[in-house]
Design a protein around this motif. Sequence first.
Motif, PDB file in Angstrom:
ATOM      1  N   LEU A 143       9.228 -14.044  16.311  1.00 57.22           N
ATOM      2  CA  LEU A 143      10.356 -13.882  17.196  1.00 57.22           C
ATOM      3  C   LEU A 143      10.483 -15.133  18.055  1.00 57.22           C
ATOM      4  CD1 LEU A 143      10.743 -10.166  17.802  1.00 57.22           C
ATOM      5  CD2 LEU A 143      11.737 -11.463  16.241  1.00 57.22           C
ATOM      6  N   LEU A 144       9.244 -15.637  18.465  1.00 52.83           N
ATOM      7  CA  LEU A 144       9.419 -16.831  19.236  1.00 52.83           C
ATOM      8  C   LEU A 144       9.074 -18.225  18.771  1.00 52.83           C
ATOM      9  CD1 LEU A 144       7.807 -15.134  22.743  1.00 52.83           C
ATOM     10  CD2 LEU A 144      10.312 -15.103  21.918  1.00 52.83           C
ATOM     11  N   GLY A 145       9.138 -19.159  19.644  1.00 54.02           N
ATOM     12  CA  GLY A 145       8.918 -20.430  19.019  1.00 54.02           C
ATOM     13  C   GLY A 145      10.036 -21.536  19.002  1.00 54.02           C
ATOM     14  N   ARG A 146       9.865 -22.434  18.585  1.00 54.61           N
ATOM     15  CA  ARG A 146      10.672 -23.519  18.462  1.00 54.61           C
ATOM     16  C   ARG A 146      10.606 -24.628  17.310  1.00 54.61           C
ATOM     17  NH1 ARG A 146       8.974 -28.443  20.641  1.00 54.61           N
ATOM     18  NH2 ARG A 146       7.090 -28.328  21.834  1.00 54.61           N
ATOM     19  N   ALA A 147      11.365 -25.381  16.826  1.00 57.86           N
ATOM     20  CA  ALA A 147      11.405 -26.260  15.842  1.00 57.86           C
ATOM     21  C   ALA A 147      10.719 -27.624  16.339  1.00 57.86           C
ATOM     22  CB  ALA A 147      12.893 -26.602  15.151  1.00 57.86           C
ATOM     23  N   SER A 192      14.969 -26.822   3.469  1.00 62.78           N
ATOM     24  CA  SER A 192      13.749 -26.780   2.716  1.00 62.78           C
ATOM     25  C   SER A 192      12.763 -26.121   2.983  1.00 62.78           C
ATOM     26  CB  SER A 192      13.056 -28.318   2.626  1.00 62.78           C
ATOM     27  OG  SER A 192      11.753 -28.281   1.920  1.00 62.78           O
ATOM     28  N   ILE A 193      12.338 -25.168   2.114  1.00 63.96           N
ATOM     29  CA  ILE A 193      11.233 -23.995   2.432  1.00 63.96           C
ATOM     30  C   ILE A 193       9.926 -24.887   2.680  1.00 63.96           C
ATOM     31  CG2 ILE A 193       9.483 -22.532   1.365  1.00 63.96           C
ATOM     32  CD1 ILE A 193      11.673 -21.473  -0.135  1.00 63.96           C
ATOM     33  N   PHE A 194       9.775 -26.146   2.246  1.00 64.77           N
ATOM     34  CA  PHE A 194       8.316 -26.848   2.514  1.00 64.77           C
ATOM     35  C   PHE A 194       8.461 -27.163   4.150  1.00 64.77           C
ATOM     36  CE2 PHE A 194       5.026 -29.213   1.097  1.00 64.77           C
ATOM     37  CZ  PHE A 194       5.019 -30.503   2.201  1.00 64.77           C
ATOM     38  N   SER A 195       9.773 -27.599   4.687  1.00 68.75           N
ATOM     39  CA  SER A 195      10.056 -27.831   5.958  1.00 68.75           C
ATOM     40  C   SER A 195       9.778 -26.714   7.046  1.00 68.75           C
ATOM     41  CB  SER A 195      11.390 -28.496   6.336  1.00 68.75           C
ATOM     42  OG  SER A 195      11.502 -29.495   5.842  1.00 68.75           O
ATOM     43  N   LEU A 196      10.101 -25.288   6.799  1.00 73.90           N
ATOM     44  CA  LEU A 196      10.012 -24.304   7.294  1.00 73.90           C
ATOM     45  C   LEU A 196       8.472 -23.860   7.463  1.00 73.90           C
ATOM     46  CD1 LEU A 196      12.927 -21.861   5.792  1.00 73.90           C
ATOM     47  CD2 LEU A 196      12.825 -23.418   7.970  1.00 73.90           C
ATOM     48  N   ILE A 197       7.592 -24.301   6.145  1.00 70.57           N
ATOM     49  CA  ILE A 197       6.238 -23.985   6.402  1.00 70.57           C
ATOM     50  C   ILE A 197       5.576 -24.543   7.573  1.00 70.57           C
ATOM     51  CG2 ILE A 197       4.195 -24.093   5.228  1.00 70.57           C
ATOM     52  CD1 ILE A 197       5.803 -23.413   2.574  1.00 70.57           C
ATOM     53  N   LEU A 219      11.666 -16.664   7.066  1.00 68.06           N
ATOM     54  CA  LEU A 219      13.147 -16.593   7.859  1.00 68.06           C
ATOM     55  C   LEU A 219      12.831 -16.666   9.245  1.00 68.06           C
ATOM     56  CD1 LEU A 219      16.012 -15.864   7.288  1.00 68.06           C
ATOM     57  CD2 LEU A 219      15.127 -13.267   7.407  1.00 68.06           C
ATOM     58  N   SER A 220      11.446 -16.472   9.834  1.00 65.95           N
ATOM     59  CA  SER A 220      11.413 -16.628  11.136  1.00 65.95           C
ATOM     60  C   SER A 220      11.618 -18.146  11.463  1.00 65.95           C
ATOM     61  CB  SER A 220       9.923 -15.942  11.644  1.00 65.95           C
ATOM     62  OG  SER A 220       8.896 -16.842  11.282  1.00 65.95           O
ATOM     63  N   ALA A 221      10.985 -18.993  10.630  1.00 64.40           N
ATOM     64  CA  ALA A 221      10.974 -20.469  10.880  1.00 64.40           C
ATOM     65  C   ALA A 221      12.486 -20.719  10.779  1.00 64.40           C
ATOM     66  CB  ALA A 221      10.265 -20.943   9.681  1.00 64.40           C
ATOM     67  N   ASN A 233       4.489 -23.369  15.229  1.00 62.61           N
ATOM     68  CA  ASN A 233       4.743 -22.140  15.765  1.00 62.61           C
ATOM     69  C   ASN A 233       3.818 -21.392  16.357  1.00 62.61           C
ATOM     70  OD1 ASN A 233       7.481 -22.935  16.526  1.00 62.61           O
ATOM     71  ND2 ASN A 233       8.527 -21.451  15.010  1.00 62.61           N
ATOM     72  N   VAL A 234       2.635 -21.534  15.518  1.00 62.17           N
ATOM     73  CA  VAL A 234       1.293 -20.526  16.118  1.00 62.17           C
ATOM     74  C   VAL A 234       1.062 -20.791  17.325  1.00 62.17           C
ATOM     75  CG1 VAL A 234      -1.110 -20.352  15.503  1.00 62.17           C
ATOM     76  CG2 VAL A 234       0.531 -20.529  13.378  1.00 62.17           C
ATOM     77  N   PHE A 235       1.504 -22.250  17.686  1.00 60.54           N
ATOM     78  CA  PHE A 235       0.912 -22.403  19.107  1.00 60.54           C
ATOM     79  C   PHE A 235       2.382 -22.376  19.924  1.00 60.54           C
ATOM     80  CE2 PHE A 235      -1.394 -24.825  15.835  1.00 60.54           C
ATOM     81  CZ  PHE A 235      -2.744 -24.617  16.454  1.00 60.54           C
ATOM     82  N   PHE A 236       3.575 -22.759  19.601  1.00 66.87           N
ATOM     83  CA  PHE A 236       4.645 -22.848  20.217  1.00 66.87           C
ATOM     84  C   PHE A 236       5.387 -21.485  20.739  1.00 66.87           C
ATOM     85  CE2 PHE A 236       6.018 -27.174  18.120  1.00 66.87           C
ATOM     86  CZ  PHE A 236       5.311 -27.662  18.891  1.00 66.87           C
ATOM     87  N   GLY A 237       5.043 -20.553  19.782  1.00 67.31           N
ATOM     88  CA  GLY A 237       5.559 -19.208  20.080  1.00 67.31           C
ATOM     89  C   GLY A 237       4.828 -18.710  21.246  1.00 67.31           C
TER      90      GLY A 237
END
Length: 506
Positions: free
Chosen positions: A203-207, A98-103, A87-89, A109-113
């Motif tokens: 809570l932070l990050g981007r697509a 797609s859940i696959f895309s969210l993964i 859900l955070s993604a 986002n480990v880095f982008f956050g």
Amino acid sequence: MNKKIPLWVIITGAVLFAILFHQKPAGLNLLIFNAFILTVWLVFKRINFKNTLHVILFFATFTSAVTSVISHTLFGIIMNYLSLILLSAAAVFPEGRSIFSLIGIKFFNVFFGFQEFFKRLNQADEKPGKSRKVWRFVKIAAIPIIIILIFVAIYRGANPWFDDIAGSFFKGIGDFLNSIFGEIDWWWLLTATFGFIFLVFLLLGRAFEDIVHADTNAKDTLERKRRRRVYKGKKRALLMELRSAIFLLVGLNVVLLLVNVLDVANVWFGFEWEGEYLKQFVHEGTWLLIFSIMISIAIVLFYFRKNLNFFSKNRFLKVLAYVWLVQNIVLAISVAVRNMHYIDYFNLAYKRIGVMFFLLAVVIGILTVMIKIKSKRTAFYLLRMNVLNVFLVFLLMSFFNWDSIIAKYNFSHAEDSFIHYNYLMKLDDKALPWMIKSEDELLKIDDAQLEKFEFAENYLSYLDYCYSVEAQRDHFVKEYPDHHWLSWNYADYRAYKMLTSVQSEE
């Protein structure tokens, strides 16, 4: 739609995380933490309720948090954290399908956050006033110190000599700070630090742009790409592929029909148990049949990947594919019947329950393949639907208190099915009310077991089981009142009340 989440929310969340989870097992605290995160996403408008996937993940997060308090299983807690992460993604990708895309997005986002966090610190550094000094200190000193401490912890675990030196060093610093500030709970600070890292991750990050582009431009329905001229060689190759597919599916259907007829005759209706362990019948046989189903799906997908979907002479091939897939559903049912026979004679266990849910996911997957053939769907559609399918099946599994169900079911069928005391001893404390039996009850069960199962004497005796489970009960009843209210869960509470009420009656 997306409003920026202030950094003070993350700091507040980290403190709340430490208050909730410091030296406290998951329970009611997990529900409170979920409520905080979901409220933040709602307040800052990060949930797109027009997107079906967002709605499903929001529902999954909320329900898994509630059922984690009610059933309180490790699998349920894991599914809750997985739902939160997905859900955070979705919160940074409102159009995601797609859940696959969210993964994939969450991985980056480990880095982008943290990139966004440092970017916000730079912006705060430029603002006038006292907050500027605070954020400047955080940026210059606090963050590097946290990172250094993480690496020190890693090196301490890897090098015993470094661990001795670092331990003495931190003890000296701790004694010095305690002499100035009094007792400091460093584990509380470590819990808050972990909470801070986790909240930045959530809570932070981007697509990630490439994933967004691939997801938004992927189509669910195949489109026929017409050419001005169809070459004879191309058409001849397509016709050869069609004939090859028909030949293969006719042969496979005949073979599988024979397998299904034999299974229906011998497994569905004619099965007779002769005292054996049923390992070959269930273990090896089940997984081989499941493997064959997966290969069968792959064969159908191979032939219906491109031009054969639009070939005017493919009607007979479609019929063969439907028959083949339906036969694989029958095969899946045969696997389920095998598993039910195993349960009938050897009772419930995690793997036997898992097989049934796995078969449910497989049957749903076969149905989506049939939809793909009928409606000319793409591989993206199949991937999107089946990753969601597996997620929802896992979510359904997490709703139940399986330890209690297993203990209750196995003892209720003790006179007909094998009781594996060694396995029952591994069940969680919440199953204790159904695991506790008197010596007389266990003796009666043991007599029935030895009469029907010759190999029963090779396992844990009923007396050893009785003494062990009573010791487990005494320990649980003694320790439970000391649990913090934030770790409360209904499953353990119910077990404690049932056990103490029985003791008071005795």
